[in-house]
Write a protein that holds these residues in place. Structure first.
Motif, PDB file in Angstrom:
ATOM      1  N   ALA A 141       0.804  -1.211   0.000  1.00 17.15           N
ATOM      2  CA  ALA A 141       0.000   0.000   0.000  1.00 17.15           C
ATOM      3  C   ALA A 141       0.844   1.272   0.000  1.00 17.15           C
ATOM      4  O   ALA A 141       0.393   2.311  -0.461  1.00 17.15           O
ATOM      5  N   ASP A 142       2.070   1.197   0.492  1.00 18.22           N
ATOM      6  CA  ASP A 142       2.887   2.407   0.569  1.00 18.22           C
ATOM      7  C   ASP A 142       3.638   2.700  -0.724  1.00 18.22           C
ATOM      8  O   ASP A 142       4.325   3.707  -0.828  1.00 18.22           O
ATOM      9  N   ALA A 160       0.726   3.345  -6.403  1.00 20.29           N
ATOM     10  CA  ALA A 160      -0.156   2.492  -7.204  1.00 20.29           C
ATOM     11  C   ALA A 160      -0.385   3.059  -8.609  1.00 20.29           C
ATOM     12  O   ALA A 160      -0.422   2.294  -9.580  1.00 20.29           O
ATOM     13  N   ASP A 161      -0.546   4.361  -8.736  1.00 20.98           N
ATOM     14  CA  ASP A 161      -0.779   4.943 -10.064  1.00 20.98           C
ATOM     15  C   ASP A 161       0.425   4.726 -10.976  1.00 20.98           C
ATOM     16  O   ASP A 161       0.269   4.412 -12.155  1.00 20.98           O
ATOM     17  N   ARG A 162       1.608   4.874 -10.451  1.00 18.42           N
ATOM     18  CA  ARG A 162       2.826   4.665 -11.240  1.00 18.42           C
ATOM     19  C   ARG A 162       2.932   3.202 -11.667  1.00 18.42           C
ATOM     20  O   ARG A 162       3.291   2.890 -12.801  1.00 18.42           O
ATOM     21  N   ILE A 163       2.588   2.292 -10.778  1.00 19.02           N
ATOM     22  CA  ILE A 163       2.645   0.868 -11.092  1.00 19.02           C
ATOM     23  C   ILE A 163       1.608   0.514 -12.149  1.00 19.02           C
ATOM     24  O   ILE A 163       1.893  -0.236 -13.089  1.00 19.02           O
ATOM     25  N   GLY A 206      -4.119  -2.164   4.301  1.00 19.77           N
ATOM     26  CA  GLY A 206      -4.597  -1.238   3.273  1.00 19.77           C
ATOM     27  C   GLY A 206      -4.621  -1.903   1.913  1.00 19.77           C
ATOM     28  O   GLY A 206      -4.566  -3.118   1.783  1.00 19.77           O
ATOM     29  N   ALA A 207      -4.706  -1.069   0.892  1.00 15.58           N
ATOM     30  CA  ALA A 207      -4.791  -1.568  -0.478  1.00 15.58           C
ATOM     31  C   ALA A 207      -3.405  -1.892  -1.008  1.00 15.58           C
ATOM     32  O   ALA A 207      -2.430  -1.218  -0.706  1.00 15.58           O
TER      33      ALA A 207
END
Length: 82
Positions: free
Chosen positions: A10-11, A14-17, A46-47
């Motif tokens: 979660a840290d 996510a958008d970059r991945i 978390g996500a």
């Protein structure tokens, strides 16, 4: 489902991945011969993201792509030493 997978916590960004995943699939569309999935998972921390690709070689190349992207999703110039 078969394939090779990795998880991002979660840290991590996510958008970059996600941008790296869809860019990788777009560049390698002709080579895809199995699973190619990205999904969000939720747990007590978390996500997180799960990425599954069709081969170990594809996963290694994807992870190299992720490491080579800056925060805006653009490829960083590689320093070549001779």
């Amino acid at each position: 489902m078969s394939g090779f997978e990795t998880r991002f916590t979660a840290d991590q960004d996510a958008d970059r991945i996600r941008r790296a995943f869809y860019g990788f699939i777009g560049r390698h569309a002709e080579q895809v011969d199995g699973d190619a999935h990205i999904r969000t998972e939720f747990d007590g921390r978390g996500a997180g993201l799960l990425v599954r690709l069709w081969s170990a070689e594809a996963l290694a190349a994807f992870l190299t792509d992720v490491a080579g992207l800056d925060q805006s999703g653009r490829r960083q110039a590689a320093l070549v030493r001779q």
